[in-house]
Design a protein around this motif. Sequence first.
Motif: not given
Length: 116
Positions: A55-61, A43-53, A81-90
């Motif tokens: 800004e210091r922090s991304a947010r777990l939606c 069964q799937p587990q789903i997560g989402q993050i949002h980052y505005v270039p 999710l955290v790896i992706q946020a880091g790649e964006w610069g968060a």
Amino acid sequence: MLPLNSARALVQGNPASLSSLLAQFHPAGGVYTAVARGGDDGQPQIGQIHYVPGERSARLCFLMAREPFDETAACALLENLVIQAGEWGAANVLAAVDEADAVFACLRRVGFAVYC
């Protein structure tokens, strides 16, 4: 997505909130949704993050996980999710979670810290 007769789902955040929907249209922002399959039933587990270039922090939606809670799949999902946020610069990812929820221990396991 989940069958109606299934066990209740553990949801942190609101995937259908106005801010989650509007984040999809933010021209400078980044929204990343990941899916992890865990357990024997897959069964799937789903997560989402949002980052505005800029800004210091991304947010777990939101983090939507099926009960019984599969900690291994949830931790893998959070790490992704955290790896992706880091790649964006968060520099960090913020999440609002109740300490009594099963996902709290998983967040601590992957390196989240409590600030308030």
